[in-house]
Design a protein around this motif. Structure first.
Motif, PDB file in Angstrom:
ATOM      1  N   THR A 111       0.827  -1.198   0.000  1.00 36.14           N
ATOM      2  CA  THR A 111       0.000   0.000   0.000  1.00 36.14           C
ATOM      3  C   THR A 111       0.866   1.253   0.000  1.00 36.14           C
ATOM      4  N   ARG A 126     -10.000   2.530   3.102  1.00 35.40           N
ATOM      5  CA  ARG A 126      -9.197   1.366   2.706  1.00 35.40           C
ATOM      6  C   ARG A 126      -7.980   1.234   3.601  1.00 35.40           C
ATOM      7  N   VAL A 130      -6.909  -2.121   5.802  1.00 32.95           N
ATOM      8  CA  VAL A 130      -5.590  -2.753   5.803  1.00 32.95           C
ATOM      9  C   VAL A 130      -5.037  -2.828   7.229  1.00 32.95           C
ATOM     10  N   GLY A 133      -6.799  -5.460   9.233  1.00 33.52           N
ATOM     11  CA  GLY A 133      -6.298  -6.788   8.897  1.00 33.52           C
ATOM     12  C   GLY A 133      -4.957  -7.068   9.536  1.00 33.52           C
ATOM     13  N   PRO A 258      -4.956  -6.272   0.760  1.00 39.24           N
ATOM     14  CA  PRO A 258      -5.635  -6.832   1.941  1.00 39.24           C
ATOM     15  C   PRO A 258      -6.144  -8.253   1.753  1.00 39.24           C
ATOM     16  N   TYR A 261      -4.465 -11.479   3.034  1.00 37.31           N
ATOM     17  CA  TYR A 261      -4.636 -11.893   4.421  1.00 37.31           C
ATOM     18  C   TYR A 261      -5.438 -13.188   4.543  1.00 37.31           C
ATOM     19  N   SER A 293     -11.899  -7.199   7.527  1.00 37.66           N
ATOM     20  CA  SER A 293     -11.248  -6.163   6.726  1.00 37.66           C
ATOM     21  C   SER A 293     -11.410  -6.438   5.234  1.00 37.66           C
TER      22      SER A 293
END
Length: 311
Positions: A111, A126, A130, A133, A258, A261, A293
């Motif tokens: 990111t 967003r 992230v 998560g 994300p 994950y 998330s």
């Protein structure tokens, strides 16, 4: 109704991560009896066979192998190879929970780097998904106090390189297909692993410690019972790697990150199926944060697209 490119990228990321999770389990299983470079060579040969079959059946055929960006491919091959080496070297010296916790810094790195180098816009919601998560990973794995040590730094380096390799795939996506990107990565693995085998495959550099044995033990001919595991790791890298590459080359990295994950609940699953471990209540809290998330990002993307279509 046509599926949105963002949703397609998300599905590729989830599916690729599901398949790719087999790789870690297989290599962990094989690491007690084989040198790392032997495992990587056999894995790459299996993956390359699959990739060549896919390329041969595609409309462009082996035209996919032509490229106008050999330097970018070489850079990405080096990044991916060093990422693999540092990850598996660190994993050999760290408890699994600590190593995986450090490795899952990569979506945050993706990111950040997507903003710096690709100019992608990541909104606060967003960002919140992230971070949520990542908190789930920390809660579920609860890394020990000794996590900041040289082996952990190797895994951290691997996470940064992994993120960089995926961003480079995004950058190259306008001219290079997922098949092209995957082909050159596996070709690099084959060349380097074969060279390592010719140099140290007789075991003359092996030591008695666990790390030295894993890196330099002599090559052996695998018994028949281990070949399905080699086949599994090769196919997981070939199929899963191609799917994740396709996700990153076609979709914003900050949106895709994300969804990797989902690998954490998979770690719980493989732990139960292969090693007989089961998560406690705290771990389930982490899983809820991670899944929450991902679902939130899907929901936000759907709402954003509907608003755009209505405008």
């Amino acid at each position: 109704m046509a599926r949105s490119p963002a949703l397609t990228g998300i599905l590729f990321a989830i599916g690729g991560t599901l398949i790719f999770s087999v790789n870690d389990v297989s290599i962990k299983f094989l690491s007690g009896g084989y040198a790392l470079h032997q495992v990587i060579l056999i894995r790459a040969l299996v993956a390359m066979t699959f990739i060549l079959v896919v390329i041969g059946q595609s409309p462009r055929g082996f035209g996919h192998l032509a490229t106008s960006r050999p330097g970018a491919h070489l850079a990405r091959v080096c990044i991916v190879m060093v990422s693999n080496l540092t990850y598996f070297t660190g994993l050999a010296a760290l408890p699994l929970a600590d190593a995986v916790a450090v490795a899952y810094v990569s979506p945050i790195v993706i990111t950040l780097l997507s903003i710096i180098f690709l100019g992608e816009k990541v909104g606060p919601r967003r960002w919140a998904a992230v971070i949520m998560g990542m908190l789930g990973v920390i809660v579920m794995l609860r890394p020990g106090a000794g996590v900041i040590q040289p082996a952990a730094l190797l895994v951290l380096i691997s996470a940064v390189l992994y993120a960089s390799g995926n961003l480079l795939a995004r950058h190259m996506g306008d001219t290079e297909s997922a098949m092209t990107l995957s082909f050159y990565v596996q070709a690099g693995f084959i060349i380097v692993s074969l060279s390592m085998g010719l140099w140290v495959g007789d075991g003359h550099l092996a030591t008695d410690d666990k790390l030295g044995a894993f890196l330099f033990r002599p090559w052996i001919w695998p018994p028949l019972a281990d070949w399905p595991v080699f086949l599994a790791t090769g196919l997981s890298v070939g199929i899963g790697g191609m799917m994740v590459t396709q996700a990153y080359r076609t979709t914003e990295a900050g949106l895709i990150a994300p969804f990797e994950y989902v690998g954490m609940p998979l770690a719980i699953f493989w732990g139960l199926m292969v090693f007989g471990t089961f998560p406690d209540a705290v771990s389930w809290v982490g899983i809820a944060l991670i899944c929450g998330s991902g679902l939130y990002v899907i929901w936000r993307e759907t709402v954003r697209r509907r608003e755009g279509d209505a405008a």
